[in-house]
Write an enzyme that holds these catalytic residues in place. Structure first.
Site, PDB file in Angstrom:
ATOM      1  N   ASP A 141      66.536 100.846  -0.197  1.00 62.33           N
ATOM      2  CA  ASP A 141      65.425  99.890  -0.243  1.00 62.33           C
ATOM      3  C   ASP A 141      64.149 100.569  -0.713  1.00 62.33           C
ATOM      4  O   ASP A 141      63.051 100.169  -0.320  1.00 62.33           O
ATOM      5  CB  ASP A 141      65.223  99.275   1.149  1.00 62.33           C
ATOM      6  CG  ASP A 141      64.328  98.037   1.105  1.00 62.33           C
ATOM      7  OD1 ASP A 141      63.771  97.687   2.168  1.00 62.33           O
ATOM      8  OD2 ASP A 141      64.174  97.448   0.022  1.00 62.33           O
ATOM      9  N   LYS A 144      63.024 100.716  -7.035  1.00 58.72           N
ATOM     10  CA  LYS A 144      64.288 100.135  -7.556  1.00 58.72           C
ATOM     11  C   LYS A 144      64.888 100.985  -8.677  1.00 58.72           C
ATOM     12  O   LYS A 144      66.091 100.980  -8.872  1.00 58.72           O
ATOM     13  CB  LYS A 144      64.041  98.697  -8.010  1.00 58.72           C
ATOM     14  CG  LYS A 144      63.389  97.833  -6.918  1.00 58.72           C
ATOM     15  CD  LYS A 144      64.011  98.017  -5.531  1.00 58.72           C
ATOM     16  CE  LYS A 144      63.141  97.501  -4.417  1.00 58.72           C
ATOM     17  NZ  LYS A 144      63.595  97.911  -3.069  1.00 58.72           N
ATOM     18  N   ASP A 169      69.149  96.509  -1.043  1.00 60.50           N
ATOM     19  CA  ASP A 169      68.259  95.354  -0.962  1.00 60.50           C
ATOM     20  C   ASP A 169      67.728  95.020  -2.366  1.00 60.50           C
ATOM     21  O   ASP A 169      67.715  95.870  -3.261  1.00 60.50           O
ATOM     22  CB  ASP A 169      67.073  95.666  -0.022  1.00 60.50           C
ATOM     23  CG  ASP A 169      66.250  94.411   0.282  1.00 60.50           C
ATOM     24  OD1 ASP A 169      65.057  94.565   0.591  1.00 60.50           O
ATOM     25  OD2 ASP A 169      66.797  93.293   0.185  1.00 60.50           O
ATOM     26  N   ASN A 170      67.293  93.767  -2.556  1.00 58.19           N
ATOM     27  CA  ASN A 170      66.549  93.361  -3.754  1.00 58.19           C
ATOM     28  C   ASN A 170      67.320  93.424  -5.060  1.00 58.19           C
ATOM     29  O   ASN A 170      66.742  93.729  -6.111  1.00 58.19           O
ATOM     30  CB  ASN A 170      65.280  94.219  -3.910  1.00 58.19           C
ATOM     31  CG  ASN A 170      64.471  94.280  -2.663  1.00 58.19           C
ATOM     32  OD1 ASN A 170      64.297  95.350  -2.083  1.00 58.19           O
ATOM     33  ND2 ASN A 170      63.966  93.144  -2.231  1.00 58.19           N
ATOM     34  N   GLU A 199      62.358  88.109   1.141  1.00 59.93           N
ATOM     35  CA  GLU A 199      61.796  88.009   2.496  1.00 59.93           C
ATOM     36  C   GLU A 199      60.593  87.064   2.558  1.00 59.93           C
ATOM     37  O   GLU A 199      59.707  87.119   1.721  1.00 59.93           O
ATOM     38  CB  GLU A 199      61.397  89.392   3.038  1.00 59.93           C
ATOM     39  CG  GLU A 199      60.561  90.248   2.143  1.00 59.93           C
ATOM     40  CD  GLU A 199      61.385  91.194   1.304  1.00 59.93           C
ATOM     41  OE1 GLU A 199      62.525  90.844   0.964  1.00 59.93           O
ATOM     42  OE2 GLU A 199      60.878  92.270   0.950  1.00 59.93           O
TER      43      GLU A 199
HETATM   44  C1  LIG Z   1      58.252  91.421  -9.188  1.00 56.35           C
HETATM   45  C2  LIG Z   1      58.362  91.657  -7.698  1.00 56.35           C
HETATM   46  C3  LIG Z   1      57.548  92.612  -7.071  1.00 56.35           C
HETATM   47  C4  LIG Z   1      57.655  92.835  -5.706  1.00 56.35           C
HETATM   48  C5  LIG Z   1      58.570  92.102  -4.974  1.00 56.35           C
HETATM   49  C6  LIG Z   1      58.674  92.299  -3.519  1.00 56.35           C
HETATM   50  C7  LIG Z   1      59.529  93.439  -3.022  1.00 56.35           C
HETATM   51  C8  LIG Z   1      60.461  93.123  -2.036  1.00 56.35           C
HETATM   52  C9  LIG Z   1      61.219  94.163  -1.485  1.00 56.35           C
HETATM   53  O1  LIG Z   1      62.144  93.895  -0.507  1.00 56.35           O
HETATM   54  C10 LIG Z   1      61.058  95.470  -1.903  1.00 56.35           C
HETATM   55  O2  LIG Z   1      61.843  96.437  -1.313  1.00 56.35           O
HETATM   56  C11 LIG Z   1      60.105  95.778  -2.886  1.00 56.35           C
HETATM   57  C12 LIG Z   1      59.865  97.174  -3.346  1.00 56.35           C
HETATM   58  O3  LIG Z   1      59.245  97.389  -4.369  1.00 56.35           O
HETATM   59  N1  LIG Z   1      60.306  98.145  -2.560  1.00 56.35           N
HETATM   60  C13 LIG Z   1      59.999  99.520  -2.868  1.00 56.35           C
HETATM   61  C14 LIG Z   1      59.925 100.286  -1.566  1.00 56.35           C
HETATM   62  C15 LIG Z   1      59.358 101.476  -1.508  1.00 56.35           C
HETATM   63  C16 LIG Z   1      59.249 102.224  -0.219  1.00 56.35           C
HETATM   64  O4  LIG Z   1      60.061 103.394  -0.275  1.00 56.35           O
HETATM   65  C17 LIG Z   1      59.241 104.556  -0.471  1.00 56.35           C
HETATM   66  N2  LIG Z   1      59.872 105.307  -1.558  1.00 56.35           N
HETATM   67  C18 LIG Z   1      60.008 104.905  -2.824  1.00 56.35           C
HETATM   68  N3  LIG Z   1      60.700 105.809  -3.536  1.00 56.35           N
HETATM   69  C19 LIG Z   1      61.005 106.813  -2.681  1.00 56.35           C
HETATM   70  C20 LIG Z   1      61.711 108.038  -2.824  1.00 56.35           C
HETATM   71  N4  LIG Z   1      62.242 108.400  -4.000  1.00 56.35           N
HETATM   72  N5  LIG Z   1      61.854 108.832  -1.737  1.00 56.35           N
HETATM   73  C21 LIG Z   1      61.324 108.455  -0.563  1.00 56.35           C
HETATM   74  N6  LIG Z   1      60.638 107.310  -0.354  1.00 56.35           N
HETATM   75  C22 LIG Z   1      60.481 106.493  -1.419  1.00 56.35           C
HETATM   76  C23 LIG Z   1      57.859 104.023  -0.780  1.00 56.35           C
HETATM   77  O5  LIG Z   1      56.859 104.943  -0.346  1.00 56.35           O
HETATM   78  C24 LIG Z   1      57.844 102.742   0.010  1.00 56.35           C
HETATM   79  O6  LIG Z   1      57.632 102.963   1.395  1.00 56.35           O
HETATM   80  C25 LIG Z   1      59.339  94.750  -3.451  1.00 56.35           C
HETATM   81  C26 LIG Z   1      59.387  91.156  -5.592  1.00 56.35           C
HETATM   82  C27 LIG Z   1      59.272  90.928  -6.954  1.00 56.35           C
HETATM   83 MG   LIG Z   2      63.369  95.579  -0.114  1.00 60.04          MG
END
Ligand SMILES: Cc1ccc(Cc2cc(O)c(O)c(C(=O)NC/C=C/[C@H]3O[C@@H](n4cnc5c(N)ncnc54)[C@H](O)[C@@H]3O)c2)cc1
Ligand SMILES: [Mg+2]
Length: 214
Positions: A141, A144, A169-170, A199
């Site tokens: 999660d 992406k 997820d997603n 969500e």
């Molecule tokens: C167009 C659009 C945009 C947004 C949404 C809505 C939407 C709905 C969702 O359920 C989503 O999970 C997301 C989403 O973008 N999630 C990214 C979540 C990252 C978290 O993980 C952390 N992280 C990211 N890469 C790493 C990595 N290598 N090593 C360690 N931690 C990492 C970050 O520090 C964050 O804590 C977005 C829906 C549609």
């Molecule tokens: Mg998510």
């Protein structure tokens, strides 16, 4: 300076949830996201699917990629037997600090190890640093564009065994097309899609469950 959304989410947990009661922490976060501020937690609808996958699998060794505020960490850890271990990776220090407090408020710190760092740096160190042979369950999660490279990295590091379950997820929104194409076409995975909603919204989203075949 103005507080951050995760800080306000933690405040809502402290105000409305009972210490040591994971279900009340989950409900407090869902209420906050529905009625105050949307946040990118897996949420209650997809969260119920996550619960059923975890309950059916009863994993001992769990890896979560992307802790954020710890909502799915709490959802998973509350279902694990006390001897089981959940390692969750989060490279944003601010989010990690909030997540630690959310996990502690739920009283689950004995089952959870939050590692502050990037998945690509820590996946190769799981064996020598945490004494992990293989994972039984992995929840993806995080960003992406990291799902596919990190899955290949876990394969290369021998962290997946016959029967390891990956849950992503997603897979529709925001979407992970390269990851989906891989797990759905690779002979090394048996994959299936759980249709749901993004969500706290009516937009379609879903989870992809992929069993590693070895
Ligand atoms: C167009 C659009 C945009 C947004 C949404 C809505 C939407 C709905 C969702 O359920 C989503 O999970 C997301 C989403 O973008 N999630 C990214 C979540 C990252 C978290 O993980 C952390 N992280 C990211 N890469 C790493 C990595 N290598 N090593 C360690 N931690 C990492 C970050 O520090 C964050 O804590 C977005 C829906 C549609
Ligand atoms: Mg998510």
């Amino acid at each position: 300076t103005r507080s951050t959304r995760p800080q306000r989410l933690l405040k809502a947990v402290r105000k409305h949830a009972a210490r040591g009661d994971p279900q009340s922490v989950i409900s407090a976060i869902d209420h906050f996201c529905r009625h105050s501020e949307w946040a990118m937690n897996i949420g209650d609808e997809k969260g119920s699917i996550l619960d059923s996958v975890v309950s059916e699998l009863n994993p001992e060794k769990v890896l979560e990629l992307g802790t954020y505020c710890g909502y799915s960490t709490v959802r998973i850890a509350r279902l694990l037997p006390p001897g089981a271990r959940l390692i969750t990776l989060e490279f944003n220090a601010g989010y990690a600090a909030i997540a630690r407090q959310v996990i502690a408020w739920a009283g689950l710190e004995d089952r959870v190890q939050l590692v502050e760092g990037a998945s690509e740096d820590w996946i190769p160190r799981m064996k020598e640093h945490f004494g992990i042979e293989t994972f039984d369950f992995v929840f993806l999660d995080h960003w992406k564009d990291r799902y596919l490279p990190d899955t290949k990295l876990m394969e290369d590091c021998g962290l997946l065994r016959k029967g390891t379950v990956l849950l992503a997820d997603n897979v529709i929104c925001p979407g992970v097309p390269d990851y989906l194409q891989y797990v759905r076409n690779s002979l090394s995975y048996k994959s299936c899609y759980f249709k749901s909603h993004l969500e706290y919204t009516k937009a379609e989203d879903g989870l992809e469950k992929s069993v590693f075949l070895g």
